[in-house]
Design a protein around this motif. Structure first.
Motif, mmCIF file in Angstrom:
data_model
loop_
_atom_site.group_PDB
_atom_site.id
_atom_site.type_symbol
_atom_site.label_atom_id
_atom_site.label_comp_id
_atom_site.label_asym_id
_atom_site.label_seq_id
_atom_site.Cartn_x
_atom_site.Cartn_y
_atom_site.Cartn_z
ATOM 1 N N HIS A 13 0.943 -1.108 -0.045
ATOM 2 C CA HIS A 13 0.054 0.021 0.023
ATOM 3 C C HIS A 13 0.903 1.191 0.106
ATOM 4 N N ALA A 16 2.732 1.826 -3.205
ATOM 5 C CA ALA A 16 1.825 2.137 -4.407
ATOM 6 C C ALA A 16 1.176 3.548 -4.183
ATOM 7 N N ASN A 17 1.479 4.418 -2.903
ATOM 8 C CA ASN A 17 0.989 5.640 -2.609
ATOM 9 C C ASN A 17 2.256 6.614 -2.291
ATOM 10 N N PRO A 20 2.884 11.728 -5.391
ATOM 11 C CA PRO A 20 2.218 12.021 -6.663
ATOM 12 C C PRO A 20 2.692 12.807 -7.577
ATOM 13 N N ASP A 23 0.824 14.465 -10.343
ATOM 14 C CA ASP A 23 -0.459 15.386 -9.797
ATOM 15 C C ASP A 23 -0.076 16.670 -10.509
ATOM 16 N N ARG A 212 4.390 9.984 6.530
ATOM 17 C CA ARG A 212 3.104 10.127 5.884
ATOM 18 C C ARG A 212 2.476 11.442 5.937
ATOM 19 N N ARG A 214 -0.885 14.153 5.013
ATOM 20 C CA ARG A 214 -2.083 14.313 4.626
ATOM 21 C C ARG A 214 -2.534 15.632 4.420
ATOM 22 N N ARG A 223 -5.846 14.608 -0.257
ATOM 23 C CA ARG A 223 -5.119 13.380 -0.554
ATOM 24 C C ARG A 223 -4.025 13.105 0.422
ATOM 25 N N GLU A 224 -3.512 11.838 0.655
ATOM 26 C CA GLU A 224 -2.653 11.091 1.550
ATOM 27 C C GLU A 224 -1.602 10.496 0.758
ATOM 28 N N PHE A 225 -0.447 10.557 1.058
ATOM 29 C CA PHE A 225 0.599 9.888 0.442
ATOM 30 C C PHE A 225 1.970 9.941 1.348
ATOM 31 N N TYR A 226 2.937 8.893 0.881
ATOM 32 C CA TYR A 226 4.095 8.737 1.578
ATOM 33 C C TYR A 226 5.425 9.055 0.881
#
Length: 283
Positions: A13, A16-17, A20, A23, A212, A214, A223-226
């Motif tokens: 997870h 895959a995140n 971005p 974007d 992380r 947010r 959105r949230e991503f790492y």
């Protein structure tokens, strides 16, 4: 409230995140910050790039392959310095490729949009630049395969430069969940006014540093991503490289004692590996 992270169950997870870069707002904003010659945000300043290139001692005759090349700072400094036979920079961020093409117009340099992994095309080259702590993006099971994929396109006697954040000198620390408000024009990811909730922690028995993010705009959308760094010891990277046919030739803390921001960036170590020549015997 952030949910608990567990490893390795959540790695699919998390990976895959990631950030971005595609974007249409976040990618250009990051590239904009990277283009500032004094900025170390998500990249390296022009001064830091020059330190690394001076330490490498380029001849001007290299065919250079640069995965995750960023917005053209390395290419520009090479073109304005020793030059090269040719340079190919590849990056997943469309805005970074656009910036690189604009900032470095030397005919020997070209830029290509794309991700980098073990299924990516690798051109014949004499020098591979693994800058921006790219090594630390790969989980331990993938490290040998990644270096082997690079080595397959590397000429015998060619070099791989690796900028590596080590466990001993990471300068990283856990951060409890916290929220920060960014007025318009001041954020790392967005120009608009927004809030960022941030958490950082170690996982995988201290091998993995996770961040992380947010992001929440005033209208409630977000959105949230790492982002992450797999932390290695120098010897671990050297063993992985040796398995790929690459010998450690040099190591230095090129940025030690400099005023890089964040200061932890100065703790990275720079390594050079050389591809074994055919018929070469170990000492």
């Amino acid at each position: 409230m952030f949910t608990a992270l567990s490893m390795p169950a959540d790695w699919a997870h998390i990976s895959a995140n990631g950030v971005p870069y595609h974007d249409p707002v976040i990618g250009p904003r990051l590239a904009e910050l990277q283009c500032r010659d004094d900025s170390e945000v998500a990249g390296r300043s022009a001064a830091a790039v020059r330190r690394e290139l001076n330490w490498l001692g380029l001849t001007g005759d290299e065919r250079i392959f640069h995965p995750c090349c960023g917005p053209g700072t390395y290419a520009r400094e090479i073109a304005n310095g020793t030059g090269c036979r040719r340079y190919l920079g590849v990056d997943i961020n469309p805005a970074a490729i656009a910036a690189a093409t604009r900032r470095c117009t030397d005919r020997r340099c070209r830029f290509q949009l794309g991700a980098f992994g073990t299924d990516s095309a690798v051109p014949a080259h004499d020098l591979c630049l693994l800058s921006y702590e790219l090594i630390n993006q790969f989980a331990p099971p993938a490290l040998v395969a990644t270096l082997g994929h690079i080595a397959a396109g590397l000429a015998p006697g060619g070099r791989v430069f690796a900028d590596v954040r080590t466990r001993a000198g990471s300068g990283m620390h856990p951060v409890d969940s916290r929220s920060s408000h960014y007025p318009a024009g001041t954020g790392i990811f967005l120009h608009d006014e927004h809030d960022v909730e941030f958490q950082a922690r170690f996982a995988a028995e201290g091998r993995l540093y996770l961040q992380r993010f947010r992001i929440t705009r005033d209208d409630g959308t977000g959105r949230e991503f790492y982002s992450w760094l797999w932390l290695y010891d120098q010897d671990e990277v050297a063993r992985a490289a040796a398995s790929a046919g690459l010998d450690l030739a040099a190591a230095a803390h090129v940025h030690a004692g400099t005023d890089m921001r964040p200061p932890s960036a100065a703790g990275s170590i720079q390594l050079v590996f050389v591809k074994k020549r055919k018929g070469a015997r170990p000492c």
